[in-house]
Design an enzyme around this catalytic site. Structure first.
Site, PDB file in Angstrom:
ATOM      1  N   ALA A   1       0.842  -1.292  -0.023  1.00 33.54           N
ATOM      2  CA  ALA A   1       0.016  -0.033   0.045  1.00 33.54           C
ATOM      3  C   ALA A   1       0.907   1.141   0.124  1.00 33.54           C
ATOM      4  CB  ALA A   1      -0.766  -0.035   1.066  1.00 33.54           C
TER       5      ALA A   1
ATOM      6  N   ASP B   1      -7.144  -5.343  -5.048  1.00 35.10           N
ATOM      7  CA  ASP B   1      -7.092  -4.190  -6.131  1.00 35.10           C
ATOM      8  C   ASP B   1      -6.801  -2.818  -5.587  1.00 35.10           C
ATOM      9  OD1 ASP B   1      -7.161  -4.074  -9.017  1.00 35.10           O
ATOM     10  OD2 ASP B   1      -8.343  -2.250  -8.624  1.00 35.10           O
TER      11      ASP B   1
END
Length: 429
Positions: free
Chosen positions: A140, A400
């Site tokens: 992330a 995603d």
């Protein structure tokens, strides 16, 4: 003029995908759910995938200019909704190949596209493509200065690149047999000695993308590519997202898709289109949820004198599900159209795609929970579809690019940009 009516070609596409979903996908879960583990369930869907290839569902994800039959991006949303409304697990494999091809379609040379897209244009066999990005330690914050960055590295040796590292949650990347997908687009950090990322450097400067085929894996020594394990999932129980390891895997220089410094932008553009695809996945699950709950609510009285849909509390829940579904579909269509045609610059278009993903996926979970409230305790039984719909839906805000850690942060950064125009994707000329 704004017109939300599907064109004759889009109506024909929708009917064709509906027919495929009902004739090929509908019985898949009853078959694979009896199998004991994620790998065997995934492998059992190979005949379904082969049928999808023959039906043109893979070729249809490649633009016509490259020999495919893909049309406007809105068509991708139509296709995705129809597949996900019937069977998310096997559908993710079909759509995952589209994601895996996207970096090549967006950034490949003419030679690379001609050479590496050929198996996906033939409508034969069962070719898989995978975007190999995520890592066990998380990604992330992969571009944050001072972070560890990507742990999968690539170094240049003569006319080859050498890959080392591990990847996880990379849909279909191991192929049907654990020997690799037909095409893997692998995101790496350039490091000639494999050392840690320089805390003072801009991580973007080191990101590159390499393409690897099954044939190239086979030409490497045993152990250069290895599947460590296949995670068992609560939802999408027939999809594959393996944990894999690369150990001095050698790739020819001709397979460099994005040189160091160009890789991050290519992957960000790839994930812009995939965000809107997740919006369409969400709509498919919401639609299936509404249809199942409506069938129950119109026919079951729960011991009363009228169907439960006549009860205001149930009707209000159903109204909310329907409105969220319609709103998510229109936002997804807008995002797809905007990505391809504008208006607005790239950041405005990206904002629409991220909003379609966040809004749709968060609401998919809410819709299933509300449907279960409307149906009551019966919804918790396995002979009803709701528990599996919830397990499939709960993944959508997480993968995603998770909604909290990635997609909302992308929107936040767009908001913070100097000169931000909040309505550029709607009103800009």
């Amino acid at each position: 003029m704004i017109d939300f009516t599907l064109s004759p070609e889009q109506q024909q596409l929708r009917r064709a995908v509906q027919e495929f979903a009902q004739n090929v996908l509908a019985g898949a879960r009853a078959s694979y759910s009896q199998l004991p583990d994620q790998s065997s369930r995934f492998q059992s869907t190979l005949p379904i995938y082969r049928s999808a290839v023959q039906a043109g569902l893979i070729k249809g994800q490649i633009p016509a200019a490259l020999g495919g039959t893909g049309g406007p991006l809105v068509n991708a949303a139509i296709l995705t909704e129809e597949l996900y409304a019937v069977e998310p697990g096997a559908s993710l494999t079909i759509l995952g190949t589209g994601l895996g091809m996207t970096p090549l379609i967006l950034g490949g040379s003419e030679e690379q596209k001609a050479r590496l897209l050929a198996p996906f244009l033939s409508q034969e066999g069962e070719p898989l493509a995978a975007l190999v990005y995520s890592e066990p330690a998380g990604t992330a914050n992969w571009l944050e200065k001072g972070s560890k960055g990507l742990q999968t590295t690539a170094r240049k040796e003569g006319n080859e690149w050498v890959i080392n590292g591990e990847k996880l949650w990379t849909t279909s990347s191991a192929g049907w047999d654990g020997l690799g997908a037909d095409l893997q687009c692998i995101v790496c950090r350039h490091s000639q000695d494999g050392s840690a990322q320089d805390a003072s450097a801009d991580p973007r400067d080191a990101i590159l993308v390499l393409m690897v085929t099954r044939e190239e894996i086979a030409q490497n020594p045993p152990g250069a590519y290895k599947v460590l394990y296949e995670p068992e999932l609560a939802g999408h129980i027939a999809a594959s997202g393996p944990h894999t390891r690369f150990t001095d895997l050698r790739v020819p220089e001709a397979n460099l898709l994005a040189a160091p410094g160009a890789g991050a932008a290519l992957i960000e553009h790839t994930f812009a289109s995939s965000a809107a695809i997740v919006g369409a996945m969400s709509v498919g699950i919401m639609r299936a949820t509404f249809d199942a709950a409506m069938k129950f609510a119109r026919t079951d009285t729960r011991g009363g004198s009228v169907p439960v849909l006549a009860r205001q509390s149930v009707a209000d829940l159903m109204i909310d599900i329907k409105m969220r579904t319609e709103a998510s579909r229109l936002l997804t269509w807008k995002a797809m159209h905007c990505l391809q045609n504008g208006p607005g610059e790239y950041e405005a278009r990206l904002e629409m795609a991220c909003e379609a993903k966040v809004f749709g996926s968060d609401n998919a979970v809410k819709c299933v929970v509300d449907a279960m409230k409307a149906v009551g305790t019966a919804s918790y039984a396995k002979d009803q579809p709701f528990s599996q719909l919830l397990n499939d839906a709960i993944c959508l805000p997480l993968f995603d690019g998770g909604n909290v850690g990635v997609r909302r942060r992308q929107i936040q950064n767009i908001f913070l940009a100097q000169g931000y125009d909040p309505w550029a994707a709607t009103f800009s000329a």
